[in-house]
Write a protein that holds these residues in place. Structure first.
Motif, PDB file in Angstrom:
ATOM      1  N   TYR B 163       4.853  22.482   4.306  1.00 33.41           N
ATOM      2  CA  TYR B 163       4.466  21.610   5.491  1.00 33.41           C
ATOM      3  C   TYR B 163       3.763  20.197   5.272  1.00 33.41           C
ATOM      4  O   TYR B 163       3.273  20.088   4.322  1.00 33.41           O
ATOM      5  N   VAL B 166       1.893  15.438  10.578  1.00 26.78           N
ATOM      6  CA  VAL B 166       2.576  14.056  10.779  1.00 26.78           C
ATOM      7  C   VAL B 166       1.752  13.264  11.942  1.00 26.78           C
ATOM      8  O   VAL B 166       0.967  12.144  11.261  1.00 26.78           O
ATOM      9  N   GLU B 180       5.897  18.475  10.005  1.00 28.53           N
ATOM     10  CA  GLU B 180       7.156  18.544   9.337  1.00 28.53           C
ATOM     11  C   GLU B 180       7.130  19.921   8.500  1.00 28.53           C
ATOM     12  O   GLU B 180       6.023  20.067   8.031  1.00 28.53           O
ATOM     13  N   ARG B 192      14.901  18.772   6.707  1.00 25.75           N
ATOM     14  CA  ARG B 192      13.622  19.218   7.303  1.00 25.75           C
ATOM     15  C   ARG B 192      13.624  19.367   8.570  1.00 25.75           C
ATOM     16  O   ARG B 192      14.631  19.250   9.224  1.00 25.75           O
ATOM     17  N   GLN B 193      12.517  20.007   9.273  1.00 27.87           N
ATOM     18  CA  GLN B 193      12.464  20.374  10.771  1.00 27.87           C
ATOM     19  C   GLN B 193      11.000  19.420  11.184  1.00 27.87           C
ATOM     20  O   GLN B 193       9.863  19.665  10.411  1.00 27.87           O
ATOM     21  N   VAL B 194      11.072  19.090  12.270  1.00 28.87           N
ATOM     22  CA  VAL B 194       9.803  18.559  12.733  1.00 28.87           C
ATOM     23  C   VAL B 194       9.338  19.555  14.289  1.00 28.87           C
ATOM     24  O   VAL B 194      10.131  19.762  14.960  1.00 28.87           O
ATOM     25  N   TYR B 210      16.630  18.269  11.036  1.00 24.90           N
ATOM     26  CA  TYR B 210      17.326  17.242  10.386  1.00 24.90           C
ATOM     27  C   TYR B 210      18.203  17.628   9.295  1.00 24.90           C
ATOM     28  O   TYR B 210      17.808  18.872   8.549  1.00 24.90           O
ATOM     29  N   ASN B 214      19.444  14.368   6.139  1.00 24.45           N
ATOM     30  CA  ASN B 214      18.238  13.919   6.860  1.00 24.45           C
ATOM     31  C   ASN B 214      18.563  13.255   8.159  1.00 24.45           C
ATOM     32  O   ASN B 214      17.730  12.198   8.384  1.00 24.45           O
TER      33      ASN B 214
END
Lengths: 406, 276
Positions: B163, B166, B180, B192-194, B210, B214
């Motif tokens: 993790y 952000v 993230e 990644r994931q947000v 993403y 990315n």
């Protein structure tokens, strides 16, 4: 007789349960099923004089399923009749009870009484260990369509594995295509007068037991069956100059082993069995792998490769013939993973002694929420007269099937 | 849990005094060397708090309606029922039985998810009465032809990601933490994931996915949260949009039942044969 009695007793009891539920809580009905329309196309003329020159052959099936559940789903009645009408084959026009049973789900055990279906096995090309149900051989030549088998079955789950016990009263004889139909050899088969090893004939009560356990990535099962062989030997009889085959069902004992190792993208599979009662004790086995490439070229398409080796050590003088005594099976499975779940399966079994090859292609695609289109083809290539599949080597066919689910 | 408690206190205190920039920022935004470690720790803290708040639910049952839409907004529906049982020291056990489309009616999927290592999965095919153990390595493949990948619908264990906090951001009127997360499994279809967690309840409001290059692939929005057993929040509507293909999938959940009294025996491969 015993079958009929079983059906009648079960029917009355089930009617009682459904219309007079013992518990105050009302149960729940779930009715569904499927109907199919299909056409087979035989591109080659039949090989034998007794066979009608049928090239296009339509057929249809109906298989509704009635399920009644009560006691919060821990009691269940299932009734699944099946009927097929075939334009050309009188014996393929037939009806069967695929399922007609009561199921009780306990906390770590379940009990099922009535007609049911049970599958054993892991490999894709043959089902050597699978023995509870008789093959409904008029349905297809893959051996995967089964007749309902009367049984009392209890499954008990313990930390050391799951034990399944079966008592199987009421033997089902194998179905055969009509004597003048496609997918039938040169001689009539007298399905009405089968013979048995056991003096009790079809009333012999067979039994079976199976232990299955999971050790991490490995699934193991060991089973034993004692009773009437599901595979008949076809004994030739001379009836006024005409050779007639009479199905004979021996008493056998069959012990089976199933293994599957599930690793990242590869499933390693093996199953084997040893049988007594068909000549000297013999062994048969099949093993191989299925390796899947997921998301080919950044798409959602999966491609699986299958490879299996098949061995069968039976002596065909004393045992029913095996179609896979020394074969290599290779194939692939394509899953489009689209909204219509389009899939394609191709497989070929090659006998490296006789050079006979059996090719199987199956494709399907959903059309609507209730409809699916299927295409199957079964082809025989380079089959010499001494191969066990030779009797149907000119009966290659293509099949188009429209399934309606309700 | 001490660290999270402390951090939460600090956040609350800072907000009240109105000195957030001075008092909070130095702790995790100053000193270049500590920056990354601190935002990582903070990201993990937020994800851990979210998981803590959802742990202890025991088990539940829910009905799902999945609506698939293609570019031309043509719709296809799927219906299924999900039963899930929480495990004390491992991932959840889940059983999914399909009702629609009708050709897959009665097909059942059993999954034993694990915090570490690959999940165990079995499939029951009712026509053959066959239970097949299947490989769980197909993370990125579509679930039922939808925009949800297998990894999106499987149990979201803390250990499956690393993790990174952000920023804070208002999303849909809710004050959120933006975190993230990077999948630890190399077979994941995502770089990644947000994730947007609302500060009030640590519920996920939104996830941007993403792809491996990315590039933004999908967005998942969680709507219509309801609270069950006075504690556990569940979104009754989840909308997933694929930005690259224009396709989308909605998941509507209905009839949530908690504390239904399942046992591990209801989630065995033997019992899978009896699922319906």
């Amino acid at each position: 007789m015993i079958l009929r009695t079983t059906y009648v007793v079960l029917s009355l009891w089930m009617l009682g349960v459904v219309w007079c539920p013992a518990s105050a809580e009302a149960g729940q009905w779930d009715i569904g099923g499927q109907a199919t329309l299909e056409t087979r196309y035989f591109p080659y003329s039949p090989e034998f004089a007794n066979q009608k020159k049928i090239m296009v052959s339509p057929s249809g099936t109906l298989e509704p399923e009635f399920v009644y559940e009560w006691n919060d789903g821990s009691e269940r009645l299932t009734l699944t009749p099946f009927v097929r009408l075939d334009a050309d084959d009188k014996r393929r026009t037939h009806a069967d009870l695929r399922e007609f049973n009561w199921l009780h789900l306990g906390s770590s055990w379940d009990l099922s009484v009535g007609v049911g279906k049970v599958f054993w096995g892991v490999t894709e090309s043959v089902h050597l260990v699978d023995i509870i149900n008789q093959t409904d051989a008029v349905e297809d030549i893959t051996g995967e369509e089964k007749l309902g088998q009367p049984m009392v079955n209890i499954n008990i789950e313990q930390p050391w594995g799951t034990v399944s016990l079966f008592a199987l009263p009421g033997f089902r004889t194998r179905t055969f295509t009509s004597d003048n139909a496609r997918l039938h050899g040169p001689f009539p088969v007298d399905t009405a007068h089968p013979t048995y090893d056991s003096g009790k004939k079809e009333r012999h009560i067979d039994w079976a037991a199976r232990w299955t356990q999971i050790f991490g990535d490995m699934d193991i099962s060991i089973s034993h069956f004692q009773g009437t062989s599901r595979e008949p030997r076809l004994l030739p009889q001379n009836r006024g100059g005409q050779t007639v085959f009479v199905p004979h069902y021996d008493q056998i004992g069959q012990t089976g082993l199933e293994l599957q190792l599930t690793t990242e993208n590869t499933l390693w599979k093996a199953e084997g069995m040893t049988r007594t009662g068909h000549g000297k004790r013999f062994y048969a086995g099949a093993g191989g792998f299925e390796h899947t490439f997921y998301g080919i070229a950044e798409s959602h398409v999966d491609i699986g490769l299958l490879l299996e080796y098949l061995y069968d050590g039976r002596d065909s003088r004393f045992a029913p013939p095996s179609i896979a005594d020394n074969d290599i099976f290779g194939g692939f499975r394509i899953a489009m993973n689209d909204t219509q779940d389009t899939t394609l399966l191709f497989g070929a079994s090659f006998d490296h002694h006789t050079k006979a090859t059996f090719i199987n292609l199956e494709a399907e695609r959903r059309l609507t929420d209730h409809m699916k289109l299927e295409f199957n083809s079964r082809f025989f290539v380079n089959v010499p007269a001494n191969d066990s599949i030779a009797l149907i080597r000119s009966d290659d066919f293509l099949e188009l099937k429209l399934n309606w689910f309700f | 849990m001490k660290s999270i408690g402390l951090w939460k206190q600090r956040g609350w205190f800072a907000t009240v005094i109105g000195l957030s920039a001075l008092m909070v920022a130095p702790a995790w935004a100053n000193a270049a060397n500590n920056d990354v470690t601190d935002t990582k720790a903070r990201g993990l803290e937020i994800a851990t708090e979210a998981e803590q708040r959802d742990s202890g639910f025991g088990d539940y049952r829910v009905e799902l309606k999945m609506t698939l839409r293609n570019k031309h907004k043509q719709e296809t529906n799927r219906r299924m029922r999900n039963t899930t049982k929480e495990q004390a020291n491992d991932g959840d056990k889940t059983l999914i039985v399909f009702d629609n489309p009708r050709d897959v009616k009665g097909t059942a999927f059993l999954s034993h998810t694990h915090k570490v290592g690959s999940d165990d999965q079995w499939l029951f095919l009712p026509a053959l009465k066959r239970v097949k153990r299947i490989s769980s390595s197909n993370k990125s493949g579509p679930f039922m032809g939808s925009e949800f990948a297998f990894e999106d619908i499987s149990s979201q264990e803390i250990e499956k990601y690393t993790y990174n906090y952000v920023r804070d951001e208002i999303f849909d009127g809710r004050d959120c933490y933006v975190v993230e997360r990077f999948p630890t499994n190399p077979k994941s279809g995502y770089h990644r994931q947000v994730v947007w967690y609302d500060k009030a309840e640590f519920r996920i409001s939104k996830v941007d996915f993403y792809d491996r290059k990315n590039e933004l692939l999908k967005t998942l929005i969680y709507n219509n949260y309801n609270q069950y057993l006075g504690k556990y929040w569940r979104a009754n509507l989840m909308d997933m949009v694929n930005h690259q293909t224009g396709k989308s999938t909605s998941l509507v959940f209905s009839g949530y039942q908690f504390a239904i009294g399942t046992t591990d025996m209801d989630f065995t491969s033997n019992r899978l044969k009896r699922a319906r």
